[in-house]
Scaffold this active site. Structure first.
Site, PDB file in Angstrom:
ATOM      1  N   ASP A  36       0.779  -1.109  -0.124  1.00 29.76           N
ATOM      2  CA  ASP A  36       0.004  -0.074   0.185  1.00 29.76           C
ATOM      3  C   ASP A  36       0.886   1.202   0.197  1.00 29.76           C
ATOM      4  O   ASP A  36       0.874   2.153  -1.095  1.00 29.76           O
ATOM      5  CB  ASP A  36      -0.728  -0.020   1.244  1.00 29.76           C
ATOM      6  CG  ASP A  36      -2.045   0.812   1.346  1.00 29.76           C
ATOM      7  OD1 ASP A  36      -1.992   1.606   0.254  1.00 29.76           O
ATOM      8  OD2 ASP A  36      -2.635   0.914   2.214  1.00 29.76           O
ATOM      9  N   SER A 119      -3.155  -9.810   2.179  1.00 25.61           N
ATOM     10  CA  SER A 119      -3.334 -10.276   3.350  1.00 25.61           C
ATOM     11  C   SER A 119      -2.147 -10.973   3.984  1.00 25.61           C
ATOM     12  O   SER A 119      -2.081 -11.352   5.241  1.00 25.61           O
ATOM     13  CB  SER A 119      -4.570 -11.349   3.554  1.00 25.61           C
ATOM     14  OG  SER A 119      -5.777 -10.323   3.947  1.00 25.61           O
ATOM     15  N   GLY A 121       0.865 -10.145   4.182  1.00 26.75           N
ATOM     16  CA  GLY A 121       2.167  -9.433   4.853  1.00 26.75           C
ATOM     17  C   GLY A 121       2.022  -9.118   6.304  1.00 26.75           C
ATOM     18  O   GLY A 121       1.599 -10.119   7.196  1.00 26.75           O
ATOM     19  N   TYR A 123      -0.951  -8.582   7.560  1.00 24.16           N
ATOM     20  CA  TYR A 123      -2.319  -9.132   8.149  1.00 24.16           C
ATOM     21  C   TYR A 123      -2.232 -10.711   8.358  1.00 24.16           C
ATOM     22  O   TYR A 123      -3.224 -11.369   8.720  1.00 24.16           O
ATOM     23  CB  TYR A 123      -3.553  -8.890   6.924  1.00 24.16           C
ATOM     24  CG  TYR A 123      -3.993  -7.494   7.082  1.00 24.16           C
ATOM     25  CD1 TYR A 123      -3.672  -6.492   7.827  1.00 24.16           C
ATOM     26  CD2 TYR A 123      -5.033  -7.119   5.960  1.00 24.16           C
ATOM     27  CE1 TYR A 123      -4.067  -5.235   7.938  1.00 24.16           C
ATOM     28  CE2 TYR A 123      -5.743  -6.083   6.246  1.00 24.16           C
ATOM     29  CZ  TYR A 123      -5.105  -5.057   7.035  1.00 24.16           C
ATOM     30  OH  TYR A 123      -5.488  -3.715   7.095  1.00 24.16           O
TER      31      TYR A 123
HETATM   32  P1  ADP Z   1      -1.603  -6.971   4.213  1.00 28.43           P
HETATM   33  O1  ADP Z   1      -1.732  -5.841   4.887  1.00 28.43           O
HETATM   34  O2  ADP Z   1      -2.706  -7.095   3.090  1.00 28.43           O
HETATM   35  O3  ADP Z   1      -1.014  -8.100   4.653  1.00 28.43           O
HETATM   36  P2  ADP Z   1       1.125  -6.079   3.111  1.00 28.43           P
HETATM   37  O4  ADP Z   1       1.508  -5.159   2.227  1.00 28.43           O
HETATM   38  O5  ADP Z   1       1.686  -6.127   4.314  1.00 28.43           O
HETATM   39  O6  ADP Z   1      -0.522  -6.440   2.852  1.00 28.43           O
HETATM   40  O7  ADP Z   1       1.483  -7.538   2.343  1.00 28.43           O
HETATM   41  C1  ADP Z   1       0.950  -7.965   1.271  1.00 28.43           C
HETATM   42  C2  ADP Z   1       1.948  -8.764   0.357  1.00 28.43           C
HETATM   43  O8  ADP Z   1       2.354  -7.837  -0.849  1.00 28.43           O
HETATM   44  C3  ADP Z   1       2.925  -9.339   0.977  1.00 28.43           C
HETATM   45  O9  ADP Z   1       3.330 -10.755   0.317  1.00 28.43           O
HETATM   46  C4  ADP Z   1       4.083  -8.488   0.809  1.00 28.43           C
HETATM   47  O10 ADP Z   1       5.475  -9.217   0.751  1.00 28.43           O
HETATM   48  C5  ADP Z   1       3.729  -7.921  -0.732  1.00 28.43           C
HETATM   49  N1  ADP Z   1       4.347  -6.856  -0.937  1.00 28.43           N
HETATM   50  C6  ADP Z   1       4.973  -5.766  -0.377  1.00 28.43           C
HETATM   51  N2  ADP Z   1       5.657  -4.824  -1.193  1.00 28.43           N
HETATM   52  C7  ADP Z   1       5.321  -4.953  -2.448  1.00 28.43           C
HETATM   53  C8  ADP Z   1       5.607  -4.457  -3.706  1.00 28.43           C
HETATM   54  N3  ADP Z   1       6.062  -3.407  -3.784  1.00 28.43           N
HETATM   55  N4  ADP Z   1       5.158  -5.247  -4.700  1.00 28.43           N
HETATM   56  C9  ADP Z   1       4.438  -6.393  -4.625  1.00 28.43           C
HETATM   57  N5  ADP Z   1       4.379  -7.041  -3.404  1.00 28.43           N
HETATM   58  C10 ADP Z   1       4.628  -6.350  -2.309  1.00 28.43           C
END
Ligand code: ADP
Length: 170
Positions: A36, A119, A121, A123
């Site tokens: 995000d 979800s 990461g 979450y």
């Molecule tokens: P959530 O809160 O839904 O768990 P996160 O952003 O913490 O969201 O993580 C969701 C997934 O996105 C994880 O697998 C994380 O490794 C991945 N992620 C984080 N940054 C990026 C990025 N720049 N591009 C693609 N995936 C990413």
């Protein structure tokens, strides 16, 4: 982004030239950490301004905005469930995220769509179970729209392995 069907990649989702990329957002839609934060940084301040007009998003639903400075034309923001052990409706809520995204993709004529592992990461959703749901819902969407290109963006090798296992299952 290329051919129809399901593909995996290990890039940063913010650089992907798909018609739409999906953001794993939170209920406020006003930005956060992880993917995000990366999407908001890369898209620029226009994104936050548009998100402020949306009034948030319930878990399992999705909202669409323009892509601003991203190569993607659209950003589909969805809010995945926080993992609370799997007994609080998490699998259904995660499936609903994917369905909501595919439904907006259809509505906006999106031909290619890239997803992060929603979800899994902060979450805390277990990667394998999440990948299984993502693959199942993508296959259902592809059965409705065989020309759609679905890209699963695996940010690390554990995520990639989870998707490879999910794809190997029937
Ligand atoms: P959530 O809160 O839904 O768990 P996160 O952003 O913490 O969201 O993580 C969701 C997934 O996105 C994880 O697998 C994380 O490794 C991945 N992620 C984080 N940054 C990026 C990025 N720049 N591009 C693609 N995936 C990413």
């Amino acid at each position: 982004m290329p051919h129809s069907g399901i593909q995996l990649t290990e890039e940063d989702i913010t650089g992907i030239k798909a018609d739409a990329i999906v953001n794993a957002a939170n209920n406020s839609l006003l930005g956060g950490g992880g993917v995000d934060g990366a999407i908001h940084r890369a898209a620029g301040p226009g994104l936050l301004a548009e998100c402020r007009t949306l009034g948030g998003c319930p878990t399992g639903e999705a909202r669409i905005t323009k892509g601003y400075n991203l190569p993607a034309a659209w950003i589909i923001h969805t809010v995945g469930p926080v993992w609370r052990g799997g007994t609080q409706g998490e699998p259904e809520l995660l499936a609903r995220c994917y369905r909501s995204c595919f439904s907006l993709a259809l509505e906006y004529g999106v031909g290619s769509i890239a997803f992060p592992a929603i979800s899994t990461g902060v979450y805390g959703y277990p990667k394998k179970e999440a990948a299984r749901i993502a693959v199942r819902e993508a296959r259902l969407a592809l059965a409705q729209n065989e020309h759609l290109a679905v890209l699963f963006v695996c940010f690390n090798s554990a995520t990639r392995l989870a998707y490879e296992e999910g794809l190997a299952e029937i």
